[in-house]
Write an enzyme that holds these catalytic residues in place. Structure first.
Site, PDB file in Angstrom:
ATOM      1  N   GLU A 181       0.765  -1.243   0.000  1.00 28.70           N
ATOM      2  CA  GLU A 181       0.000   0.000   0.000  1.00 28.70           C
ATOM      3  C   GLU A 181       0.806   1.311   0.000  1.00 28.70           C
ATOM      4  OE1 GLU A 181      -2.986  -0.119   3.096  1.00 28.70           O
ATOM      5  OE2 GLU A 181      -4.165  -1.601   1.986  1.00 28.70           O
ATOM      6  N   GLU A 293      -5.704  -7.853  -1.002  1.00 25.69           N
ATOM      7  CA  GLU A 293      -6.439  -7.523   0.225  1.00 25.69           C
ATOM      8  C   GLU A 293      -7.859  -7.107  -0.116  1.00 25.69           C
ATOM      9  OE1 GLU A 293      -5.376  -4.820   3.379  1.00 25.69           O
ATOM     10  OE2 GLU A 293      -3.290  -5.446   3.306  1.00 25.69           O
TER      11      GLU A 293
END
Length: 385
Positions: A181, A293
């Site tokens: 991320e 995710e």
């Protein structure tokens, strides 16, 4: 929370739809779960919990959990988190000098891949930052930021990945995830760091699949949009990645709550609609993606929208895999995402009210029925096909 009559009705209708959708054009090669625990024990003041005590303040997997997911659920994919500061201590900095944490991590990866025969996604859970994970996702210096004298360089990041890939070069069941991320940084710098990692990995002779993240927490919904402080869309830069083996996919995260954070217990964001622009971009650029995710609670809204997302991925051949957030050794009755009540996806645990946790009320209820086990990759080097 225990299943209510309303919840059971939602589950029944969802499973029927799931069974029908699973028969149509499924293309998912990797289906699995995140193993979260390697990033534990550092939150607080800078330096807290580093390097930490393995098995006490952090851990990577519980072997019995892997056994359950492989032997009972028959999945084939685990994303295993760690912190670069633990593998490369601050005293020596980011680069090719590793400490004993790498051996503990190798043991976890080898259990998944060698002992159980599944695939393992290596996940430096660092938001493309290094030197201070105490207030993730915002603490630490952005890798490659030449305006920050404390920042690790892109060259150091390449050295890190060269060394790490060397440790797994002969393990065909490994997938290399460049970083978790990235956000609030120049998208051009993310491309630069991604490319450095790819160059380092390929320099070792490693041929396995690589996952490259974009900006905005690598969100699929915002892939073609400006994120952060007017940072360029990921779509404007990530199609410039060069892999001499053409074995790199895009790493995507996608939560379904109101702000895409995975912090709320209700789901309001429709995955198919929000991923449509990304899907088109992948098609136009002849690229594949893995949604490494996503998650949802056992609220009826999530029990409808989570399988909708999974089915959408199966029906669009630009997506080759996914892993749900999250199981892990230290979650206990706590919830890794999606509100405080659902608990984790760790088999055998309970939620905070003493009822069945997310393994029962989410995974078994609406995730497992959407997996076409016959399509999952069971052998060979990790790849796009």
């Amino acid at each position: 929370m225990f299943l209510t009559k309303q919840l059971r009705l939602v589950l029944q209708s969802t499973i029927i739809v799931a069974g029908l959708a699973a028969c149509v054009g499924a293309t998912i090669l990797y289906a699995g779960v995140n193993e979260s625990g390697g990033e534990f024990g550092v939150f607080g003041s800078p330096g807290t919990g580093l390097p930490g005590e393995f098995g006490v303040t952090y851990d990577f997997i519980t072997e019995s959990t892997v056994d359950t997911f492989v032997d009972t659920n028959q999945i084939n994919f685990f994303r295993v988190t760690f912190l670069m500061e633990r593998m490369c201590p601050l005293a020596t900095g980011l680069g090719s000098t590793f400490n004993e944490t790498v051996h503990e991590y190798e043991d976890a990866i080898n259990y998944i891949t060698v002992t159980k025969g599944a695939y393992a996604l290596i996940d430096p859970h660092n938001y493309m930052r290094y030197n201070d994970p105490s207030s993730q996702p915002n603490s630490g210096s952005i890798i490659g930021d030449t305006t920050d004298p404390n920042a690790a360089t892109t060259e150091q990041f390449q050295e890190f990945w060269t060394e790490l890939a060397n440790r797994f070069v002969d393990n065909p069941n490994v997938v290399f995830g460049i970083n978790n991320e990235p956000h609030d940084m120049a998208t051009s710098l993310i491309l630069q760091n991604d490319q450095a990692a790819i160059n380092g990995i390929r320099s070792t002779g490693a041929t396995q699949l690589i996952l490259a993240p974009g900006n905005g927490f690598t969100g699929g919904h915002s892939w073609t949009q400006v994120t952060g402080a007017n940072d360029d869309p990921s779509s404007e830069w990530l199609n410039q990645i060069v892999d001499p083996l053409n074995n790199t996919a895009i790493d995507i995260h996608e939560y379904l709550d109101e702000d895409f954070s995975g912090s709320h217990d209700t789901c309001t964001q429709p995955g198919p609609t929000n991923l449509a622009a990304l899907t088109t971009w992948l098609q136009e650029n002849n690229l594949k993606a893995v949604v490494s995710e996503f998650g949802g609670s056992n609220d009826p809204t999530c029990l409808e929208l989570v399988p909708q997302l999974i089915n959408y991925l199966s029906e669009n051949d630009v997506y080759i895999g996914w892993s749900a957030w999250a199981a892990g050794p230290f979650w206990g009755t706590n919830s890794p995402c999606c509100g405080p009540e659902v608990g984790s996806l760790e088999p055998g645990q309970l939620d905070e009210e003493g009822g069945p946790n997310g393994y029962t009320t989410v995974w078994q209820a609406v995730i497992q029925p959407n997996i076409d086990l016959s399509d999952l990759k069971r052998s060979g080097v990790s790849s796009l096909s």
